[in-house]
Design a protein around this motif. Structure first.
Motif, mmCIF file in Angstrom:
data_model
loop_
_atom_site.group_PDB
_atom_site.id
_atom_site.type_symbol
_atom_site.label_atom_id
_atom_site.label_comp_id
_atom_site.label_asym_id
_atom_site.label_seq_id
_atom_site.Cartn_x
_atom_site.Cartn_y
_atom_site.Cartn_z
ATOM 1 N N SER A 10 -51.224 22.079 -3.613
ATOM 2 C CA SER A 10 -50.152 22.959 -4.062
ATOM 3 C C SER A 10 -49.620 22.518 -5.421
ATOM 4 N N GLN A 11 -49.882 23.330 -6.449
ATOM 5 C CA GLN A 11 -49.374 23.024 -7.788
ATOM 6 C C GLN A 11 -47.851 23.071 -7.815
ATOM 7 N N SER A 12 -47.253 24.009 -7.074
ATOM 8 C CA SER A 12 -45.792 24.103 -7.085
ATOM 9 C C SER A 12 -45.164 22.875 -6.426
ATOM 10 N N LEU A 13 -45.774 22.364 -5.384
ATOM 11 C CA LEU A 13 -45.254 21.158 -4.745
ATOM 12 C C LEU A 13 -45.402 19.951 -5.676
ATOM 13 N N MET A 14 -46.529 19.854 -6.363
ATOM 14 C CA MET A 14 -46.722 18.742 -7.297
ATOM 15 C C MET A 14 -45.701 18.809 -8.440
ATOM 16 N N ARG A 15 -45.328 20.024 -8.869
ATOM 17 C CA ARG A 15 -44.278 20.168 -9.886
ATOM 18 C C ARG A 15 -42.924 19.767 -9.317
ATOM 19 N N ALA A 16 -42.678 20.105 -8.055
ATOM 20 C CA ALA A 16 -41.396 19.781 -7.419
ATOM 21 C C ALA A 16 -41.181 18.264 -7.364
ATOM 22 N N TYR A 17 -42.226 17.502 -7.120
ATOM 23 C CA TYR A 17 -42.082 16.044 -7.080
ATOM 24 C C TYR A 17 -41.523 15.497 -8.384
ATOM 25 N N GLY A 34 -45.732 12.916 -8.252
ATOM 26 C CA GLY A 34 -46.085 12.788 -6.847
ATOM 27 C C GLY A 34 -47.139 11.712 -6.663
ATOM 28 N N ALA A 35 -46.777 10.631 -5.998
ATOM 29 C CA ALA A 35 -47.708 9.530 -5.719
ATOM 30 C C ALA A 35 -48.317 9.763 -4.344
ATOM 31 N N HIS A 36 -49.591 10.105 -4.313
ATOM 32 C CA HIS A 36 -50.280 10.376 -3.048
ATOM 33 C C HIS A 36 -50.383 9.129 -2.193
ATOM 34 N N SER A 37 -50.342 9.326 -0.902
ATOM 35 C CA SER A 37 -50.538 8.246 0.055
ATOM 36 C C SER A 37 -51.923 7.626 -0.133
ATOM 37 N N ASN A 38 -52.002 6.336 0.093
ATOM 38 C CA ASN A 38 -53.288 5.637 0.060
ATOM 39 C C ASN A 38 -53.790 5.349 1.472
ATOM 40 N N GLN A 39 -53.213 6.017 2.462
ATOM 41 C CA GLN A 39 -53.551 5.777 3.857
ATOM 42 C C GLN A 39 -54.500 6.856 4.386
ATOM 43 N N SER A 40 -55.494 6.424 5.124
ATOM 44 C CA SER A 40 -56.477 7.375 5.655
ATOM 45 C C SER A 40 -55.840 8.367 6.619
ATOM 46 N N LYS A 41 -54.756 7.994 7.275
ATOM 47 C CA LYS A 41 -54.108 8.922 8.210
ATOM 48 C C LYS A 41 -53.548 10.159 7.496
ATOM 49 N N HIS A 42 -53.408 10.085 6.166
ATOM 50 C CA HIS A 42 -52.945 11.227 5.375
ATOM 51 C C HIS A 42 -54.097 11.914 4.652
ATOM 52 N N GLY A 43 -55.329 11.541 4.996
ATOM 53 C CA GLY A 43 -56.490 12.201 4.415
ATOM 54 C C GLY A 43 -57.104 11.481 3.233
ATOM 55 N N LYS A 44 -56.560 10.323 2.856
ATOM 56 C CA LYS A 44 -57.146 9.555 1.752
ATOM 57 C C LYS A 44 -58.529 9.080 2.166
ATOM 58 N N ARG A 46 -62.701 7.991 0.357
ATOM 59 C CA ARG A 46 -63.437 7.602 -0.835
ATOM 60 C C ARG A 46 -63.643 8.828 -1.724
ATOM 61 N N GLY A 47 -63.042 8.788 -2.895
ATOM 62 C CA GLY A 47 -63.203 9.881 -3.845
ATOM 63 C C GLY A 47 -62.330 11.097 -3.574
ATOM 64 N N ILE A 48 -61.393 11.013 -2.624
ATOM 65 C CA ILE A 48 -60.513 12.159 -2.357
ATOM 66 C C ILE A 48 -59.083 11.672 -2.149
ATOM 67 N N LYS A 49 -58.162 12.363 -2.789
ATOM 68 C CA LYS A 49 -56.745 12.048 -2.621
ATOM 69 C C LYS A 49 -56.266 12.571 -1.280
ATOM 70 N N ALA A 50 -55.185 11.987 -0.812
ATOM 71 C CA ALA A 50 -54.519 12.491 0.390
ATOM 72 C C ALA A 50 -53.990 13.897 0.104
ATOM 73 N N SER A 51 -53.582 14.561 1.132
ATOM 74 C CA SER A 51 -53.021 15.898 1.023
ATOM 75 C C SER A 51 -51.785 15.880 0.119
ATOM 76 N N ASP A 52 -51.531 16.973 -0.603
ATOM 77 C CA ASP A 52 -50.396 17.042 -1.524
ATOM 78 C C ASP A 52 -49.045 16.943 -0.808
ATOM 79 N N ASP A 53 -48.988 17.241 0.480
ATOM 80 C CA ASP A 53 -47.715 17.080 1.191
ATOM 81 C C ASP A 53 -47.489 15.634 1.627
ATOM 82 N N ALA A 54 -48.429 14.747 1.312
ATOM 83 C CA ALA A 54 -48.295 13.313 1.600
ATOM 84 C C ALA A 54 -48.121 12.570 0.277
ATOM 85 N N CYS A 55 -47.026 12.899 -0.408
ATOM 86 C CA CYS A 55 -46.694 12.261 -1.683
ATOM 87 C C CYS A 55 -45.260 11.765 -1.641
#
Length: 104
Positions: A10-17, A34-44, A46-55
């Motif tokens: 979500s670009q709007s959520l990333m702007r809101a952060y 928005g600093a994404h979670s580094n935890q696998s439980k949030h979808g992090k 190898r090569g993919i960021k966690a979900s945008d709602d986990a920032c």
């Protein structure tokens, strides 16, 4: 079977952060993002960021310390991010910028 992560992008959520102060140190210096979670439980993964709602809204210095700094243990990093994430969601909800109904 492991449930597949449903990623929010979500670009709007990333702007809101960026619209609130750092939720770790409180600074509002224009570097907050928005600093994404580094935890696998949030979808992090190898090569993919966690979900945008986990920032968490963090300034450059806090984000750097979380991701690359040497002063914190792994558990301290998790605790730092978790607290900042909870504070971020609360601040965004208060301002009407949180897009999700997460049962709270």
């Amino acid at each position: 079977m492991i449930e597949k992560t449903k990623y929010v992008r979500s670009q709007s959520l990333m702007r809101a952060y960026r619209q609130i102060e750092c939720q770790h140190c409180g600074i509002d210096d224009g570097s907050v993002c928005g600093a994404h979670s580094n935890q696998s439980k949030h979808g992090k993964g190898r090569g993919i960021k966690a979900s945008d709602d986990a920032c968490a809204s963090l300034c450059h210095a806090c984000h750097y310390e979380l991701d690359m700094g040497k002063e914190l243990t792994r558990q301290q990093r998790i605790d730092m991010w978790e607290l900042a994430h909870r504070k971020t969601r609360a601040a965004l909800k208060e301002r009407g910028l949180w897009e999700f109904d997460d049962g709270e």
